[in-house]
Design an enzyme around this catalytic site. Structure first.
Site, PDB file in Angstrom:
ATOM      1  N   ASP A  60     -13.780 -12.080  11.556  1.00 24.39           N
ATOM      2  CA  ASP A  60     -14.353 -10.679  12.291  1.00 24.39           C
ATOM      3  C   ASP A  60     -14.607 -10.130  12.312  1.00 24.39           C
ATOM      4  O   ASP A  60     -14.921  -9.429  10.795  1.00 24.39           O
ATOM      5  CB  ASP A  60     -13.253 -10.474  13.057  1.00 24.39           C
ATOM      6  CG  ASP A  60     -13.236  -9.832  14.365  1.00 24.39           C
ATOM      7  OD1 ASP A  60     -13.956  -9.735  15.064  1.00 24.39           O
ATOM      8  OD2 ASP A  60     -12.495  -9.095  15.100  1.00 24.39           O
ATOM      9  N   HIS A  61     -16.377 -10.236  12.902  1.00 20.48           N
ATOM     10  CA  HIS A  61     -17.193  -8.720  12.064  1.00 20.48           C
ATOM     11  C   HIS A  61     -17.354  -8.465  10.821  1.00 20.48           C
ATOM     12  O   HIS A  61     -17.519  -7.944  10.186  1.00 20.48           O
ATOM     13  CB  HIS A  61     -16.617  -7.512  12.546  1.00 20.48           C
ATOM     14  CG  HIS A  61     -17.211  -6.933  14.152  1.00 20.48           C
ATOM     15  ND1 HIS A  61     -17.858  -7.356  15.037  1.00 20.48           N
ATOM     16  CD2 HIS A  61     -15.859  -7.270  14.634  1.00 20.48           C
ATOM     17  CE1 HIS A  61     -17.979  -6.765  15.569  1.00 20.48           C
ATOM     18  NE2 HIS A  61     -16.480  -6.965  16.528  1.00 20.48           N
ATOM     19  N   HIS A 108     -16.165  -9.745  22.837  1.00 14.71           N
ATOM     20  CA  HIS A 108     -15.651  -9.056  21.904  1.00 14.71           C
ATOM     21  C   HIS A 108     -14.951  -8.185  22.764  1.00 14.71           C
ATOM     22  O   HIS A 108     -15.057  -8.233  24.028  1.00 14.71           O
ATOM     23  CB  HIS A 108     -15.916  -8.607  21.378  1.00 14.71           C
ATOM     24  CG  HIS A 108     -16.481  -9.471  19.631  1.00 14.71           C
ATOM     25  ND1 HIS A 108     -15.893  -9.145  18.320  1.00 14.71           N
ATOM     26  CD2 HIS A 108     -17.459 -11.083  19.715  1.00 14.71           C
ATOM     27  CE1 HIS A 108     -16.928  -9.943  17.932  1.00 14.71           C
ATOM     28  NE2 HIS A 108     -17.628 -10.628  18.728  1.00 14.71           N
ATOM     29  N   SER A 115      -9.490  -7.469  25.618  1.00 15.78           N
ATOM     30  CA  SER A 115      -8.036  -6.575  25.579  1.00 15.78           C
ATOM     31  C   SER A 115      -8.221  -6.308  27.449  1.00 15.78           C
ATOM     32  O   SER A 115      -8.709  -5.817  27.566  1.00 15.78           O
ATOM     33  CB  SER A 115      -7.382  -5.688  24.692  1.00 15.78           C
ATOM     34  OG  SER A 115      -6.813  -6.439  23.837  1.00 15.78           O
ATOM     35  N   GLU A 144     -23.693 -12.666  16.432  1.00 12.69           N
ATOM     36  CA  GLU A 144     -23.892 -10.719  18.108  1.00 12.69           C
ATOM     37  C   GLU A 144     -25.699  -9.809  18.138  1.00 12.69           C
ATOM     38  O   GLU A 144     -25.982  -9.941  17.370  1.00 12.69           O
ATOM     39  CB  GLU A 144     -22.827  -9.629  17.426  1.00 12.69           C
ATOM     40  CG  GLU A 144     -23.548  -8.790  18.172  1.00 12.69           C
ATOM     41  CD  GLU A 144     -22.139  -7.905  18.526  1.00 12.69           C
ATOM     42  OE1 GLU A 144     -20.933  -8.446  18.316  1.00 12.69           O
ATOM     43  OE2 GLU A 144     -22.137  -6.606  19.193  1.00 12.69           O
ATOM     44  N   ASP A 204     -22.413 -10.005  12.399  1.00 12.35           N
ATOM     45  CA  ASP A 204     -22.280  -9.404  13.057  1.00 12.35           C
ATOM     46  C   ASP A 204     -23.751  -8.727  12.237  1.00 12.35           C
ATOM     47  O   ASP A 204     -24.112  -7.792  11.599  1.00 12.35           O
ATOM     48  CB  ASP A 204     -21.587  -8.228  12.806  1.00 12.35           C
ATOM     49  CG  ASP A 204     -22.081  -7.190  13.980  1.00 12.35           C
ATOM     50  OD1 ASP A 204     -22.933  -7.001  14.841  1.00 12.35           O
ATOM     51  OD2 ASP A 204     -20.638  -6.426  14.260  1.00 12.35           O
ATOM     52  N   THR A 260      -6.066  -5.019  20.815  1.00  8.85           N
ATOM     53  CA  THR A 260      -5.543  -4.072  21.353  1.00  8.85           C
ATOM     54  C   THR A 260      -4.316  -4.484  22.020  1.00  8.85           C
ATOM     55  O   THR A 260      -3.168  -4.121  22.047  1.00  8.85           O
ATOM     56  CB  THR A 260      -6.982  -3.171  22.390  1.00  8.85           C
ATOM     57  OG1 THR A 260      -7.433  -2.727  21.200  1.00  8.85           O
ATOM     58  CG2 THR A 260      -5.436  -1.841  22.600  1.00  8.85           C
TER      59      THR A 260
HETATM   60 ZN   LIG Z   1     -15.472  -7.174  17.312  1.00  4.17          ZN
END
Ligand SMILES: [Zn+2]
Length: 361
Positions: free
Chosen positions: A83-84, A232, A235, A142, A105, A278
């Site tokens: 992730d990222h 992204h 949540s 991204e 990213d 989250t």
């Molecule tokens: Zn993200």
């Protein structure tokens, strides 16, 4: 073991019109929670680790943890995703440790906080795509910077996120530029900016089209019908999870997340990967707070980690069902990264651009 690349999994999801939640992981309990939920509904899995998670858990621990989960559940395809990623090295080392997919990213510079220009983003993403595709791993890029359309601010997640204030021109992905970006980089999936942000405090009210620009997804999907889109910061920050935390001594100000119906609308328009952290953090924290509040004499970590795991697993299961993942895991035959590398080399997986071209074929 059933490890799968992001590209193969999302191609399957696109073919069958579903979306796959990507859950973040930092420890064993979260890994077990995700897999128990996936097993219960026969859903394929995307597990992702941020740079912060890799530093917290240690790359070697994470590698063996994912191996263990794959061995426990050989019938569930698992995509392990960075992730990222902030630069080429982060993505390369992730692949070294068994990740089958990386996010580069390039919307931010390597420091993870300075918004980058378009040329930088294309160059660094293309470099990662070349490297990853040689070995069959997938790449998510991204375009646009993730942040709130309400405030112009970003929220840092594990130290990643811009500082200061940005305008809508940077916080909303430009659909024409998205076409150019996918053509130039050949990413397998594209994360877009449309008003979602990381963390719990996404919106100060239930979001409408002014602050959650779902139309951007529809416009991009119309131009890039074969590119898998990624949401992204998605949540939903459910009210009941906020309430449990606050009922047992927490102090979370009222907040709103991304409604599940909006994500389902996205899935109808090319969204295939939905990042969720989250909600799981809140489910675990609420369950732990409850045990510690009700039984102040308790000191066995299992006494609160077991309900925490169960609470997270319930959220994961609900999202698998809501996004249409049920029943697909056992129908997918994962290809090795070596087999995927051959497909890239043969040009089979090149990005297809534009509706008109597809119609003409
Ligand atoms: Zn993200």
């Amino acid at each position: 073991m059933a490890r799968i690349t992001l590209r193969q999994l999302l191609d399957h999801a696109a073919e069958h019109s579903y979306g796959v939640p990507a859950f973040n992981i930092n420890n064993m309990e979260q890994g077990l929670a995700i897999m128990e939920a996936a097993d219960a509904v026969d859903a394929p899995v995307i597990i992702q680790a941020s740079r912060g998670a890799r530093a917290y858990a240690n790359d070697i621990v994470l590698k063996h943890l994912i191996d263990a989960l794959a061995e426990m559940y050989p019938h569930i395809p698992i995509c392990m995703h960075q992730d990222h990623g902030n630069n080429e090295a982060t993505c390369a080392t992730a692949i070294q440790f068994g990740f089958t997919s990386v996010m580069m990213d390039g919307s931010l510079k390597a420091d993870g906080k300075t918004p980058a220009d378009y040329g930088y983003n294309v160059a660094v993403t293309r470099a990662v795509v070349d490297m990853a595709h040689w070995v069959g791993a997938s790449v998510e890029g991204e375009l646009g910077v993730l942040g709130s359309l309400e405030t112009g601010m970003g929220e840092k997640e594990d130290g990643h996120g811009f500082e200061g204030k940005l305008g809508h021109d940077q916080l909303l992905t430009d659909p024409d530029q998205a076409v150019d970006f996918v053509k130039a980089t050949q990413v397998d999936a594209l994360a877009i900016a449309m008003g979602t942000s990381h963390g719990a405090y996404k919106f100060t009210r239930r979001p409408d089209g002014d602050v959650l620009a779902m139309h951007v997804i529809e416009e991009i999907h119309a131009r890039l019908p074969n590119t898998h889109l990624v949401m992204h910061g998605s949540s939903s920050v459910p009210q009941d999870l906020q309430d449990v935390i606050n009922q047992y001594g927490g102090e979370m100000p009222q907040t709103w997340g991304v409604p599940v119906e909006e994500i389902q609308r996205g899935i109808k328009h090319g969204v295939r990967k939905i990042n969720i952290d989250t909600d799981n953090r809140m489910a675990m924290t609420g369950a732990i707070r409850k045990v510690l509040a009700e039984k102040p004499g308790e000191f066995d970590p299992r006494a609160y980690l077991k309900p925490a795991k169960a609470a997270m697993s319930a959220v994961c299961k609900q999202r698998f069902l809501e996004f249409g993942c049920e029943g697909w895991a056992s129908k997918i035959k994962p290809l090795s990264t070596a087999a995927m590398a051959k497909r890239y080399a043969a040009g089979e997986l090149e990005a297809k651009i534009g509706v008109s071209r597809q119609a003409a074929e």
